[in-house]
Scaffold this active site. Structure first.
Site, PDB file in Angstrom:
ATOM      1  N   ASP A  17       0.872  -1.163   0.000  1.00  0.00           N
ATOM      2  CA  ASP A  17       0.000   0.000   0.000  1.00  0.00           C
ATOM      3  C   ASP A  17       0.922   1.230   0.000  1.00  0.00           C
ATOM      4  OD1 ASP A  17      -2.221   1.784   0.620  1.00  0.00           O
ATOM      5  OD2 ASP A  17      -1.519   1.730   2.709  1.00  0.00           O
ATOM      6  N   ASP A  19      -0.176   5.020   1.302  1.00  0.00           N
ATOM      7  CA  ASP A  19      -0.414   5.910   2.451  1.00  0.00           C
ATOM      8  C   ASP A  19      -0.292   5.168   3.788  1.00  0.00           C
ATOM      9  OD1 ASP A  19      -0.980   7.783   0.500  1.00  0.00           O
ATOM     10  OD2 ASP A  19      -3.132   7.895   0.916  1.00  0.00           O
TER      11      ASP A  19
HETATM   12 MG   LIG Z   1      -2.801   3.006   3.733  1.00  0.00          MG
END
Ligand SMILES: [Mg+2]
Length: 171
Positions: A17, A19
């Site tokens: 991922d 963020d």
């Molecule tokens: Mg995230």
């Protein structure tokens, strides 16, 4: 076994991922595009504020890629262009073979990576900071690791250890 030195054969793709996994902010709200590299070589946003990543991330990406792993990104951000710009300015694009950056359920992102690579979901590992994504991908057979304070060498090493344990269970 040192999971940052010895490659695990049946682990084919490592997916991250963005963020709060590779960098400590939401790219769609916490930073302001356009981004650029300042005279000191730092990446800054429109206000000249430094855009940071978790400190061990470049080393982690380089190590895993040199070990022969294929790397990918699965992000649900709506700020696709901004995320792409940061990946470019951080010079991380050289590490990623698969990039799926758009809103929606992450099973879509992984199905795409499976389709493009021919690699089974059970041969992938996923690092993400949100429990809903972890649940979604676990249900699909991806070894999914919840990341609490960003990716670092310890998180990766523990994650791969979990992958090996889960693989042994199923075989
Ligand atoms: Mg995230």
């Amino acid at each position: 076994m040192d999971y940052l030195k010895d490659k695990v054969d049946n682990l084919k793709i490592i997916v991250f991922d963005l963020d709060y996994t590779l960098w400590p902010f939401w790219v769609d709200t916490h930073v302001t595009p356009p981004f650029r590299t300042d005279q000191n070589g730092k990446v800054v946003d429109a206000y000249g504020q430094k855009v940071k990543y978790y400190p061990e991330v470049p080393e982690v990406l380089q190590t895993l890629s040199l070990m022969g792993y294929t790397l990918g990104i699965a992000s649900r951000t709506s700020a696709t262009e901004e995320a792409e710009q940061l990946l470019d300015l951080f010079d991380w694009n050289k590490y990623f073979t698969y990039k799926q950056i758009y809103p929606g359920c992450k099973t879509t992102h992984f199905n795409r990576i499976h389709k493009d690579s021919g690699v089974r979901l059970s041969q992938m590992i996923f690092f993400d900071d949100e429990i809903r994504n972890i649940r979604d991908l676990k249900a699909k057979g991806v070894t999914s690791i919840l990341v609490k304070d960003g990716v670092n060498k310890r998180v990766i090493s523990e994650g791969i250890k979990t992958f090996v344990a889960e693989n042994n269970d199923s075989e």
